[in-house]
Design an enzyme around this catalytic site. Structure first.
Site, short mmCIF file in Angstrom:
data_model
loop_
_atom_site.label_atom_id
_atom_site.label_comp_id
_atom_site.label_asym_id
_atom_site.label_seq_id
_atom_site.Cartn_x
_atom_site.Cartn_y
_atom_site.Cartn_z
N GLU A 328 0.79 -1.21 0.04
CA GLU A 328 -0.18 0.05 -0.01
C GLU A 328 1.05 1.55 -0.13
O GLU A 328 1.73 1.64 0.89
CB GLU A 328 -0.86 -0.04 1.24
N CYS A 329 0.85 2.37 -0.59
CA CYS A 329 1.44 3.39 -0.59
C CYS A 329 2.39 3.27 -1.38
O CYS A 329 3.66 2.99 -2.00
CB CYS A 329 1.08 4.45 0.60
N GLY A 330 3.67 3.71 0.43
CA GLY A 330 4.88 3.35 0.09
C GLY A 330 5.01 2.27 0.18
O GLY A 330 6.19 2.33 -0.85
N THR A 429 -1.28 -0.43 -4.60
CA THR A 429 -1.58 0.78 -5.19
C THR A 429 -1.47 1.55 -4.44
O THR A 429 -0.78 1.01 -2.99
CB THR A 429 -3.60 0.31 -4.34
#
Length: 438
Positions: A328-330, A429
């Site tokens: 997720e993200c990072g 994502t």
């Protein structure tokens, strides 16, 4: 017996809500109360400070992302083993998104739903009696949200305090706190908000200074008296994110920190075992785990160390050959081919997905998200709706050619297009999942 609760709200971010909340949590804990912090909306940094101040894990209560039954379930769970809950507002008290009544994501939704009074923190720097007009506006804006008391923050002098307090109390609103301006109590920030709790070298001393400030500046007995019992309706966890495996390898260090406390708690309550590992220490996920999860964080600050972590890289490649990996993200950034840091240096990442990202060429992405999963993945089966949040400055510089993970929409349902990537057992994502949708 359910806990008593109070909301700490303000007109905007930067008014001093977090400092007052942390200090209040610690000061109440010093009195021997079992205190828990809660945060409205999708903030994943402040709950870390809440836990450090109280010793109890914080919880996010999000009226937009969480269906009413899940919201009630989490609120009942939080209140069941606490004497007092301080619920900190995100942004301004009434800030949320337009939509279904009571599901804007604002702290005001929670105050109205549960009948919790609000302690209003007002930054009075640069004004005096005008503060009464602000307080009156808050007190009358929504009849179902009760402003129970006011804390005046960043006062310049005793005369300044008296001018402000007299004007507010003339409205019938009690002033239960008056905090003098003190730059040493300012909490350090970076591009995604406050510097995380785990990054303070002297965290407990800092929290104790916040508590000293609250004990010096607030009438704690009055604040306790203003609070009301938190008695949510019956709820359930049917729309909580289920554990993606029985044994979950979870990256945890200064590069990987952004995972909502309620998600991890639900995984554990459902019987999953969390197996933390540190990519920055060149750890690899345990081979006996069923899934590896890379949460968000600040990989752009540690890109060189991650690129050089050979054991981590080899372990991730081996794990991904047979078992699911999700970022997720990072974590999504680290799963890609390359990451460009703020200085323009490009660092090779894991290469388990085909995209590349840049923090040097940055653009803010912020807001609630609805994701309709295109394929089966650790978030759920294909076709599932997941509600969550996106907040990052990095941008994709090369999208690669992976299949998208989901079709994305904003909080009001406006389509944003395909999002994330999926290749083999690997998915990722920029979107942070909060709960299953309905």
């Amino acid at each position: 017996m359910s806990a008593r609760a109070i909301v700490v709200g303000a007109p905007r971010s930067g008014s001093g809500k977090t400092s007052v909340t942390i200090g209040l949590l610690r000061a109440l804990a010093r009195r021997g109360l079992r205190v828990r912090g809660a945060k409205s909306g999708p903030d994943y940094i402040d709950p870390g400070f809440h836990e450090a101040a109280t010793g109890l894990p914080g919880v996010n209560l999000d009226s937009w992302a969480m269906a009413p039954a899940l919201l009630n379930g989490l609120a009942r769970q939080a209140a069941a083993d606490a004497d007092f809950i301080v619920l900190e507002s995100a942004m301004g008290l009434f800030d949320g998104i337009p939509g279904v009544s009571g599901r804007s994501g604002s702290a005001a939704d929670l105050a109205a739903l549960y009948g919790i009074p609000t302690l209003l923190v007002l930054d009075v720097s640069g004004q005096s009696t005008t503060v009464a007009a602000v307080a009156k506006g808050f007190a009358t804006y929504r009849t179902d949200v009760a402003i129970a008391g006011v804390v005046l923050n960043r006062l310049g002098s005793e005369r300044h305090r008296k001018l402000c307090a007299d004007a507010v109390e003339a409205l019938g609103l009690p002033v239960v706190g008056a905090i003098q301006r003190d730059p040493s109590l300012t909490m350090p920030e970076r591009h995604l908000g406050l510097v995380q709790a785990g990054e303070h070298d002297d965290l407990m001393a800092f929290i104790d200074r916040m508590a000293d400030m609250v004990e010096r500046s607030l009438d704690l007995d009055a604040v306790i008296e203003l609070a009301k019992p938190l008695r949510p309706a019956e709820g359930d966890f049917g729309l909580a994110l289920p554990p993606p495996g029985q044994r979950i390898a979870l990256a945890q260090d200064r590069a990987f920190t952004f995972l909502y406390p309620h998600v991890v708690r639900r995984w554990r309550d459902a019987g999953a075992e969390i197996m933390p590992f540190s990519p920055l220490a060149d750890d690899a996920p345990a081979a006996g785990c069923d899934i590896c999860w890379l949460p968000g964080g600040y990989p752009e600050l540690h890109a060189g160390r991650l690129a050089a972590a050979g054991n981590f890289r080899a372990g991730m490649e081996a794990f991904a050959q047979a078992k699911p990996v999700h970022g997720e993200c990072g974590g999504f950034m680290v799963l890609g081919q390359a990451l460009e840091d703020a200085d323009g240096i490009v660092h090779p990442m894991l290469g388990l997905l085909g995209h590349s990202t840049s923090f040097a060429r940055r653009r803010m992405n912020l807001g609630y998200r609805q994701a309709r999963l295109a394929v089966d993945c650790p978030l759920g089966p294909a076709g599932s709706l997941i509600r969550g949040h996106e907040f990052h400055y990095a941008r994709v510089t090369d999208p690669g050619d992976d299949a998208p993970l989901a079709d994305l929409a904003d909080g009001q349902g406006m389509p944003l297009g395909p999002s994330g990537g999926r290749r083999g057992h690997v998915s990722g994502t920029f979107f942070h999942a909060i709960a299953r949708g309905e």
